[in-house]
Design a protein around this motif. Structure first.
Motif, PDB file in Angstrom:
ATOM      1  N   MET A  12       0.823  -1.210   0.000  1.00  0.00           N
ATOM      2  CA  MET A  12       0.000   0.000   0.000  1.00  0.00           C
ATOM      3  C   MET A  12       0.859   1.264   0.000  1.00  0.00           C
ATOM      4  N   SER A  31      12.260   3.045   4.129  1.00  0.00           N
ATOM      5  CA  SER A  31      11.762   1.679   4.237  1.00  0.00           C
ATOM      6  C   SER A  31      12.978   0.801   4.485  1.00  0.00           C
ATOM      7  N   ARG A  32      12.804  -0.302   5.150  1.00  0.00           N
ATOM      8  CA  ARG A  32      13.955  -1.158   5.412  1.00  0.00           C
ATOM      9  C   ARG A  32      14.506  -1.750   4.119  1.00  0.00           C
ATOM     10  N   SER A  33      13.616  -2.014   3.186  1.00  0.00           N
ATOM     11  CA  SER A  33      14.076  -2.596   1.910  1.00  0.00           C
ATOM     12  C   SER A  33      14.615  -1.483   1.018  1.00  0.00           C
ATOM     13  N   SER A 124      -8.017  -1.390  -1.408  1.00  0.00           N
ATOM     14  CA  SER A 124      -6.698  -2.030  -1.354  1.00  0.00           C
ATOM     15  C   SER A 124      -5.798  -1.569  -2.505  1.00  0.00           C
TER      16      SER A 124
HETATM   17  N1  LIG Z   1      -3.129  -4.554   1.502  1.00  0.00           N
HETATM   18  C1  LIG Z   1      -4.344  -4.090   1.610  1.00  0.00           C
HETATM   19  O1  LIG Z   1      -5.242  -4.389   0.805  1.00  0.00           O
HETATM   20  C2  LIG Z   1      -4.700  -3.169   2.717  1.00  0.00           C
HETATM   21  C3  LIG Z   1      -3.870  -3.011   3.798  1.00  0.00           C
HETATM   22  N2  LIG Z   1      -4.220  -2.190   4.837  1.00  0.00           N
HETATM   23  C4  LIG Z   1      -3.378  -2.028   6.025  1.00  0.00           C
HETATM   24  O2  LIG Z   1      -2.324  -1.168   5.692  1.00  0.00           O
HETATM   25  C5  LIG Z   1      -1.133  -1.552   6.349  1.00  0.00           C
HETATM   26  C6  LIG Z   1      -0.054  -1.830   5.329  1.00  0.00           C
HETATM   27  O3  LIG Z   1      -0.491  -2.896   4.520  1.00  0.00           O
HETATM   28  P1  LIG Z   1       0.411  -3.466   3.344  1.00  0.00           P
HETATM   29  O4  LIG Z   1       1.065  -2.350   2.646  1.00  0.00           O
HETATM   30  O5  LIG Z   1      -0.454  -4.420   2.609  1.00  0.00           O
HETATM   31  O6  LIG Z   1       1.502  -4.256   4.176  1.00  0.00           O
HETATM   32  P2  LIG Z   1       2.959  -4.726   3.754  1.00  0.00           P
HETATM   33  O7  LIG Z   1       3.301  -5.799   4.695  1.00  0.00           O
HETATM   34  O8  LIG Z   1       2.999  -4.983   2.287  1.00  0.00           O
HETATM   35  O9  LIG Z   1       3.858  -3.429   4.006  1.00  0.00           O
HETATM   36  C7  LIG Z   1       4.183  -2.995   5.280  1.00  0.00           C
HETATM   37  C8  LIG Z   1       5.427  -2.131   5.335  1.00  0.00           C
HETATM   38  O10 LIG Z   1       5.829  -2.041   6.692  1.00  0.00           O
HETATM   39  C9  LIG Z   1       7.251  -2.097   6.749  1.00  0.00           C
HETATM   40  N3  LIG Z   1       7.631  -2.619   8.052  1.00  0.00           N
HETATM   41  C10 LIG Z   1       7.153  -3.743   8.644  1.00  0.00           C
HETATM   42  N4  LIG Z   1       7.753  -3.911   9.835  1.00  0.00           N
HETATM   43  C11 LIG Z   1       8.610  -2.881  10.005  1.00  0.00           C
HETATM   44  C12 LIG Z   1       9.496  -2.508  11.038  1.00  0.00           C
HETATM   45  N5  LIG Z   1       9.613  -3.219  12.158  1.00  0.00           N
HETATM   46  N6  LIG Z   1      10.218  -1.401  10.857  1.00  0.00           N
HETATM   47  C13 LIG Z   1      10.121  -0.677   9.737  1.00  0.00           C
HETATM   48  N7  LIG Z   1       9.277  -0.979   8.734  1.00  0.00           N
HETATM   49  C14 LIG Z   1       8.539  -2.075   8.867  1.00  0.00           C
HETATM   50  C15 LIG Z   1       7.633  -2.957   5.578  1.00  0.00           C
HETATM   51  O11 LIG Z   1       8.771  -2.508   4.997  1.00  0.00           O
HETATM   52  P3  LIG Z   1      10.206  -2.933   4.804  1.00  0.00           P
HETATM   53  O12 LIG Z   1      10.285  -4.387   4.987  1.00  0.00           O
HETATM   54  O13 LIG Z   1      10.679  -2.415   3.492  1.00  0.00           O
HETATM   55  O14 LIG Z   1      10.768  -2.102   5.880  1.00  0.00           O
HETATM   56  C16 LIG Z   1       6.577  -2.618   4.564  1.00  0.00           C
HETATM   57  O15 LIG Z   1       7.029  -1.517   3.827  1.00  0.00           O
HETATM   58  C17 LIG Z   1      -1.486  -2.737   7.215  1.00  0.00           C
HETATM   59  O16 LIG Z   1      -1.736  -2.305   8.520  1.00  0.00           O
HETATM   60  C18 LIG Z   1      -2.746  -3.282   6.554  1.00  0.00           C
HETATM   61  O17 LIG Z   1      -3.560  -3.943   7.503  1.00  0.00           O
HETATM   62  C19 LIG Z   1      -5.354  -1.425   4.747  1.00  0.00           C
HETATM   63  C20 LIG Z   1      -6.214  -1.536   3.672  1.00  0.00           C
HETATM   64  C21 LIG Z   1      -5.974  -2.453   2.612  1.00  0.00           C
END
Ligand SMILES: NC(=O)C1=CN([C@@H]2O[C@H](COP(=O)(O)OP(=O)(O)OC[C@H]3O[C@@H](n4cnc5c(N)ncnc54)[C@H](OP(=O)(O)O)[C@@H]3O)[C@@H](O)[C@H]2O)C=CC1
Ligand SMILES: NC(=O)C1=CN([C@@H]2O[C@H](COP(=O)(O)OP(=O)(O)OC[C@H]3O[C@@H](n4cnc5c(N)ncnc54)[C@H](OP(=O)(O)O)[C@@H]3O)[C@@H](O)[C@H]2O)C=CC1
Ligand SMILES: NC(=O)C1=CN([C@@H]2O[C@H](COP(=O)(O)OP(=O)(O)OC[C@H]3O[C@@H](n4cnc5c(N)ncnc54)[C@H](OP(=O)(O)O)[C@@H]3O)[C@@H](O)[C@H]2O)C=CC1
Lengths: 294, 294, 294, 294
Positions: A12, A31-33, A124
């Motif tokens: 998202m 972002s971590r990645s 989404s």
């Molecule tokens: N997907 C969907 O359809 C929808 C999702 N949501 C909500 O939105 C939110 C995001 O969803 P989505 O994008 O699908 O999730 P993802 O898991 O795809 O992305 C989450 C992000 O969080 C980062 N992240 C996770 N843990 C850590 C950490 N400890 N420190 C730093 N960065 C962290 C990851 O990044 P990296 O590893 O690069 O750091 C990644 O960029 C969630 O809460 C979800 O419930 C809401 C509506 C719809």
């Protein structure tokens, strides 16, 4: 033009940040990645070295992270956002998390004269890409008004749900309805198919009357094609149902439908389908009825 | 122009029969309530003195009755339809009943060289009035084809679901999805409101994303206005959930969502709300949360 | 000394019939499996050629059959009991069946001046062997009194539960409690073990307080030894939970615990464990927790 | 002779502390209610002015408090236990709380070279009075061994369940079984009574076979007399079911039976019966069946 930080470039977050850029916002991302960051830098963003670093020159910072744990780490961890606060800026968390966490961040921000909105979204990946998200916003109405332009760069509306935490509360209630609908649809489809009804005819029947739903529209076709690629991960839905369940429990609300859906999603998750789309819950019913629904 | 019989002039049957008349069908009607019959006679129908009497000159006979018991009485009771069968005619039952009853009628009709379709409908009173119903049809495809004109005088489509009983089976599966959705919506709304969210804002949030449903569209507004006048009676929904539950049980399909919804509708019914609209299930949650949702 | 007929020499019927013989009753037996009949003939019984044939010289006839279908066949089928009734005799059905079937047999018997008791039992195979069963009896108290001697040859007590059908009703309510307890125990055990608690210590903890139950006593040890050989078949428990569920539904009683247990037993049954002991339900939880409980 | 502190003189704590005194322990007590403290002082205890004050001269300190919140306050609050720790002493928490809280206390104690046991009990007030409790103990086996004498002054056994937190985990799993059994019994009783069965006969039937349980023994009679005076408060059972539910959820264990019981207890609690015995859950079923079970 506003200078904005953005943390969390997942399914998202990536398209949301890209939409901010597209609207001319001056953006710093973290972002971590690394490769996700690089993609956005190519589109014109600056890279930050940590969550705290994202805050330095920003008027507003957005976070879009997986769950409570990720949000806690990014806000309160070492090099977290909270170490870099300046009075007057605003933080906006668009992740779906527990209301108590949203409320806690709000309170800590207030101590530093920083504004906070909990602003989880409905819609989404496709809605994120086309800037058609809806933000469910908790916090002060004036703060929402000051930053509505940014939200509307990523979505088509922002609904004020009430004081801090209300965005998260509304989101959980919305997703509990969604989780129940998805599971109910899978159950109905499995029953119909076990009865000898063709799945396509059943979906047509659903579409024809009061049982019609966006869930059936969006997931029905994909189930028939056995396309369980992730739009919204089953594991994330399970996470939300657990948060909703805890929330309802704290409020003393009996929630039998929610609990039934949560247990079923848990079973599906334990089968190893957590990283597939939430519609993969239908596979659990397929095991139960000993045949596929397609 | 076809000569047709119609039995059961309730909420649904009355406008359906009126639509047949409006399409120039030569109609004979029967209902226990004389004043309903009189209304249709004024529109050009003939009155029959019993179910059997409705059959005499008809090529096709429709029934639209409350439940299994009513259908058994009208078909198999004294002066019932089965006593007046002539080879070559067709019977069409549009009531929502148990598949085993539909199958039984089919078998008995076949012995008399009479065609039978189980053809329950989706859509409620307004759809019946505007001839926008959908018929879910079980039985022989040729029979459906021969009488599709009559069905389309009352609805906008007729979907062939499979052999005899399949219409009833599909209808139960559709209504189980509907009952789950209605109950899930009530649960989500109650949880949101107990959290301090305004109900209107919550419904807007629901409408904004994947949780949107025709149930929310059709019932949301009415709940906010506390209009629980009957579109589809809670007691009828409970009846359907019980039939569906039995059906799933016979098929060996575990149905936790259905069972949860059924129990909740039963509780609501036992509170005395059976003759109100099924959306009155929200009142049960209001008792649980000790406040109204509006 | 009474002359008695006995039909159905399964897990339960065989030792019950043997106990009648042991008490000097003059016994005629029928079962579809010849070798079971032969076993009893060696103990002194006479073989009948059909259910009807069992009735001819008997003052009382017992049936101990699988389910509704078996009872319907044996009573109402070709060469069924009902074809051979003589005024003054008594029929006693010890099978667990639906109350409506018991009531129907009672009514038909009454027309022939024949007495009928529905008298399902609590206690399983070991209790049947040691004549320690309890009969839950529906029907006329005088009829029970006239034949109490026979019941006490097979059990240690016969409780009068009320008019015809009450034995079956009581049995369903008792087995719904049992099915809930068994499933609840499996769920608690799985949760404990998943927490890292040793299963033996957990069962000791259960035995120590208000959560103690005969279920835990009888099934706990066997589960630890992974002995799922049949004492009471999971499929039979599922059958009873379905009958109870239908019964509760007809009575308008919401039954969430029963429905939860029924769905879980259904899932276990669909895994192929129906012919194992009902305690095999724990294997379903083992799948869910991805480890064994032992 | 050991010098011991005791905090929390409620339904359970009071008789437990009295038993320590009776066994010659030198006891310092603290409770917010002065009159309870006074009662024990009359039996030979010393009064402490705060939780911290209880620790000063004690080798071991027991706590027996309502819930997580109470335990957090007494351990970590101002004048809490943690402010007065001395290396070498042992703390024992006999309250039923969430495992994560037990683990947290254990970890913090370890930093101060203080031993900690989570040792919740099975058995209610009568067992506490007669020193017949069972302690389910988490923590180091050697620590349990050093203080087993104290536990056996209050109970008849102490079962080692595993490392820190295991006592709390076992207790939650035990109480989930108990809560399921109590609710299941109420549901069975209501169904039987609605069928026309006398409640006394039903309880006899339950006692006669595999469905027998200590719950039925202990609560059956009292329900028939409509004695819902508190042995174990419904609100406390609800608290435990919520903790268990969260625990199962964290462990990824689907728990449909637990969730069903939790929702029903929540409904009963919201009717205002939280301060009655947990058997008052039967009153909810009485509302549903529109008659009393007695
Ligand atoms: N997907 C969907 O359809 C929808 C999702 N949501 C909500 O939105 C939110 C995001 O969803 P989505 O994008 O699908 O999730 P993802 O898991 O795809 O992305 C989450 C992000 O969080 C980062 N992240 C996770 N843990 C850590 C950490 N400890 N420190 C730093 N960065 C962290 C990851 O990044 P990296 O590893 O690069 O750091 C990644 O960029 C969630 O809460 C979800 O419930 C809401 C509506 C719809
Ligand atoms: N209402 C809705 O929104 C929808 C309803 N349905 C289904 O359609 C069916 C009809 O529903 P609806 O019209 O609302 O129900 P009503 O209860 O309003 O009407 C049922 C009709 O059945 C007749 N009837 C009942 N018992 C007997 C009997 N023993 N002998 C003869 N006639 C009898 C009644 O007529 P009288 O007393 O005059 O004889 C009445 O005309 C039901 O199965 C329902 O589940 C399907 C989709 C939507
Ligand atoms: N097992 C247990 O622990 C308990 C069982 N019960 C109840 O008691 C009843 C009997 O149980 P159980 O003995 O275990 O069951 P079994 O399945 O072992 O035995 C059933 C008997 O029914 C006969 N039978 C089945 N279908 C027919 C038919 N169509 N015509 C004639 N005979 C038929 C079978 O005999 P054959 O094939 O030789 O004809 C067999 O002798 C059931 O209702 C069960 O729910 C009650 C308490 C405890």
């Amino acid at each position: 033009m506003k200078t904005v930080g953005f943390i969390g470039l997942g399914t998202m977050g990536m398209p949301m940040a890209a939409n901010l850029l597209r609207n001319g916002v001056s953006l710093t991302v973290y972002s971590r990645s690394r490769n996700k960051v690089r993609e956005l830098v190519e589109l014109g963003a600056e890279a930050a070295s940590s969550p705290a670093d994202t805050v330095r020159d920003s008027e507003a910072v957005f976070t879009m992270l997986t769950d409570d744990q990720a949000v806690e780490e990014v806000y309160f961890g070492p090099n977290g956002i909270m170490h870099a606060l300046r009075p007057g800026i605003a933080l906006v968390d668009a992740s779906t998390v527990s209301p108590s966490l949203s409320e806690r961040i709000f309170r800590e921000c207030a101590l530093h004269l920083v504004d906070f909105l909990d602003a989880p979204v409905t819609g989404s990946r496709p809605a994120a890409e086309s800037a058609q998200l809806t933000f469910l916003v908790g916090g002060k109405a004036e703060v929402l008004d000051s930053h509505r332009d940014l939200l509307l760069a990523m979505g088509r509306q922002a609904i004020h749900m009430g004081p801090a935490g209300s965005g998260s509360k509304a989101k959980l209630a919305v997703n509990m309805v969604l989780g129940i609908q998805m599971t109910g649809l899978a159950e109905g489809l499995a029953t119909a198919v076990k009865s000898g009804i063709a799945p396509g005819a059943f979906l047509e029947a659903i579409a024809s009357g009061g049982a019609a739903s966006r869930t059936a529209e969006m997931k029905g076709e994909r189930i028939l094609k056995r396309d369980f690629s992730q739009q919204f991960a089953l594991a994330l839905m399970l996470k939300d149902l657990k948060l909703a369940s805890r929330h309802a429990s704290n409020l003393q609300v009996p929630a039998p439908m929610l609990n039934a859906a949560k247990n079923i999603m848990q079973m599906a998750n334990n089968h190893g389908w957590g990283q597939q789309d939430l519609s993969a819950v239908v596979k659990l019913y397929e095991e139960w009825i000993e045949q596929t629904v397609t």
